[in-house]
Scaffold this motif. Structure first.
Motif, PDB file in Angstrom:
ATOM      1  N   LYS A 129      97.341  90.398  79.063  1.00  0.00           N
ATOM      2  CA  LYS A 129      97.778  91.123  80.257  1.00  0.00           C
ATOM      3  C   LYS A 129      96.655  91.179  81.292  1.00  0.00           C
ATOM      4  O   LYS A 129      96.897  91.008  82.490  1.00  0.00           O
ATOM      5  CB  LYS A 129      98.236  92.531  79.878  1.00  0.00           C
ATOM      6  N   ARG A 130      95.434  91.396  80.819  1.00  0.00           N
ATOM      7  CA  ARG A 130      94.304  91.430  81.745  1.00  0.00           C
ATOM      8  C   ARG A 130      94.057  90.054  82.360  1.00  0.00           C
ATOM      9  O   ARG A 130      93.591  89.946  83.491  1.00  0.00           O
ATOM     10  CB  ARG A 130      93.050  91.932  81.038  1.00  0.00           C
ATOM     11  N   ARG A 181      96.386  88.082  83.114  1.00  0.00           N
ATOM     12  CA  ARG A 181      97.590  87.763  83.889  1.00  0.00           C
ATOM     13  C   ARG A 181      98.174  86.419  83.452  1.00  0.00           C
ATOM     14  O   ARG A 181      98.448  85.534  84.267  1.00  0.00           O
ATOM     15  CB  ARG A 181      97.272  87.765  85.387  1.00  0.00           C
ATOM     16  N   SER A 182      98.363  86.316  82.144  1.00  0.00           N
ATOM     17  CA  SER A 182      98.755  85.032  81.556  1.00  0.00           C
ATOM     18  C   SER A 182     100.153  85.051  80.949  1.00  0.00           C
ATOM     19  O   SER A 182     100.492  84.163  80.159  1.00  0.00           O
ATOM     20  CB  SER A 182      97.737  84.639  80.469  1.00  0.00           C
ATOM     21  N   MET A 183     100.958  86.024  81.284  1.00  0.00           N
ATOM     22  CA  MET A 183     102.260  86.125  80.661  1.00  0.00           C
ATOM     23  C   MET A 183     103.177  84.943  80.987  1.00  0.00           C
ATOM     24  O   MET A 183     104.031  84.566  80.192  1.00  0.00           O
ATOM     25  CB  MET A 183     102.936  87.445  81.057  1.00  0.00           C
ATOM     26  N   ASP A 184     103.018  84.338  82.142  1.00  0.00           N
ATOM     27  CA  ASP A 184     103.904  83.252  82.555  1.00  0.00           C
ATOM     28  C   ASP A 184     103.356  81.870  82.199  1.00  0.00           C
ATOM     29  O   ASP A 184     103.934  80.854  82.588  1.00  0.00           O
ATOM     30  CB  ASP A 184     104.183  83.333  84.061  1.00  0.00           C
ATOM     31  N   ARG A 185     102.244  81.827  81.489  1.00  0.00           N
ATOM     32  CA  ARG A 185     101.688  80.553  81.039  1.00  0.00           C
ATOM     33  C   ARG A 185     102.040  80.354  79.564  1.00  0.00           C
ATOM     34  O   ARG A 185     102.118  81.313  78.796  1.00  0.00           O
ATOM     35  CB  ARG A 185     100.168  80.543  81.244  1.00  0.00           C
TER      36      ARG A 185
END
Length: 420
Positions: free
Chosen positions: A177-178, A180-184
């Motif tokens: 989450k830190r 910002r990798s949720m969509d990878r």
């Protein structure tokens, strides 16, 4: 350096006999070998692979990235991560002697190591880097703990069990989450349970909890449920526990190994007051773990268009490798595949484990190998089989597959790579 280990008392007796019969050359040979074995000085690194480039030629990435996990190509993976215990943590893998056994050589871990290249440090991230040079998460630190800089997304903790792996999962979600990798797209490898079976079911004085197969499944379910709820675009390799009874076949151990094995795995070798299991009893427990995991994952509980968990049973039916012992004049287990404690895999074995796991990732459910060998070919994606295999994409086949035969070398599905 010789690939021989002997019981310390037996070796000392042979040295005296050699000296008594005026054979100083033999005595010197035995003495050097004993010193090497006691201090753990053995060649434990993989051979350097001599192919000028990675053998898999089809390296296409998806543009845009796929929405479905069943159409995931190796080049689509942007992030790698791993949860587990000292096997994933790569304890003792490059330890030069017994004093370095506690070191965690995370950079060479088969599942998450990021030091070197596929030629000299064969790991899953180093292979994926061929398909996507920007893949992140692999451990870039040669030696370090789960908290050291450079460990990155290798969150494995030595001594971890199915009870504590949930904490690693929570930490991983927070880190992603830190980032910002949720969509990878993420590849997460989980291997946990060695300490469950080694220290808990035999009532050791070290510690104890319910290590039954059913409770193991309940705890793994808790962890996987959490990951599914909090992550998207995720492919999880669930790697079952290594067959720890393999250590029963290791003979002619050094004094250091004879001291270590009862305390690292007391339920197989005794130690900490534990009553060791017979080999059949331990294998029955391991089979129970595998059966429960299959029941859990094959229930489709973790199937979603952008999320899946696949069992990769690469190490459930393993056997030790053998080499010729000049002293014993017979084939003996080759201990260069293990650390100086004769229990944890050496970097040499981590490289073979990486190759075995990679091959399972491109094999259909019924074709996955359950053991390793010393020189397996690479299984490669091809235009007809471009995807990482899930339970629902027919072993990674493309929708327009024209019926390629897996063993057809013209399509480079299987490629052998030799060593220098």
């Amino acid at each position: 350096m010789r690939l021989i280990r002997m019981d310390g008392i037996q070796t000392f007796h042979q040295i005296l006999v050699a000296l008594f019969f005026c054979q100083p050359a033999l005595a010197k040979f035995l003495l050097e070998d004993t010193i090497n074995n006691i201090w753990g000085i053995l060649p434990r690194e993989q051979c350097r692979l001599k192919s000028p480039e990675f053998p898999c030629k089809y390296r296409r990435r998806s543009y845009p990235p796929p929405e479905s996990v069943h159409r995931l190509q190796p080049g689509d993976i942007d992030i790698v991560a791993a949860l587990g215990d000292s096997i994933i943590g790569s304890t003792a893998a490059l330890a030069p002697n017994i004093f370095h056994i506690p070191n965690q050589y995370r950079g060479v871990s088969f599942a998450i190591g990021g030091v070197g290249t596929w030629k000299d440090r064969l790991t899953i991230p180093n292979i994926l880097r061929v398909f996507n040079p920007y893949v992140t998460g692999g451990s870039s630190v040669p030696v370090g703990t789960e908290n050291d800089r450079g460990t990155n997304l290798n969150l494995a903790v030595p001594g971890a069990t199915s009870v504590t792996v949930f904490d690693q999962a929570k930490r991983l979600v927070d880190m992603l989450k830190r980032m910002r990798s949720m969509d990878r797209w993420k590849l997460i490898t989980i291997q946990i349970g060695h300490n469950d079976v080694c220290t808990h079911p035999c009532n050791t004085t070290y510690t104890a909890f319910d290590a039954s197969p059913y409770m193991y499944r309940q705890r793994i379910q808790h962890t996987l449920d959490y990951l599914k709820t909090n992550l998207r675009r995720t492919f999880i390799n669930f790697v079952p526990v290594l067959d720890v009874t393999i250590t029963k076949e290791l003979k002619d151990l050094s004094p250091a190994c004879l001291f270590a094995v009862p305390y690292v795995c007391p339920c197989v070798h005794g130690g900490f007051g534990g009553k060791p299991f017979t080999r059949k009893e331990m294998q029955r427990l391991l089979n129970g773990y595998l059966k429960e995991i299959k029941y859990l994952i094959n229930s489709n509980r973790y199937e979603r268009e952008d999320f899946t968990v696949v069992i990769q049973p690469a190490f459930v039916n393993i056997k030790p490798f053998y080499s010729y012992s000049k002293v014993h004049r017979k084939q003996s287990p080759d201990l260069t595949y293990f650390g100086p404690d004769c229990l944890h895999p050496s970097q040499k074995l981590h490289a073979l484990m990486a190759r075995a796991l990679w091959n399972n990732m491109f094999s259909s459910e019924n074709e996955k190998q359950t053991s390793w060998n010393q020189s397996p070919p690479f299984i490669c994606p091809t235009p007809s089989n471009p995807y990482i295999a899930t339970r629902f994409n027919n072993g990674g086949q493309s929708a327009n597959n024209t019926g390629i035969v897996y063993g057809n070398y013209n399509h480079n599905r299987f490629v052998n790579v030799q060593c220098y």
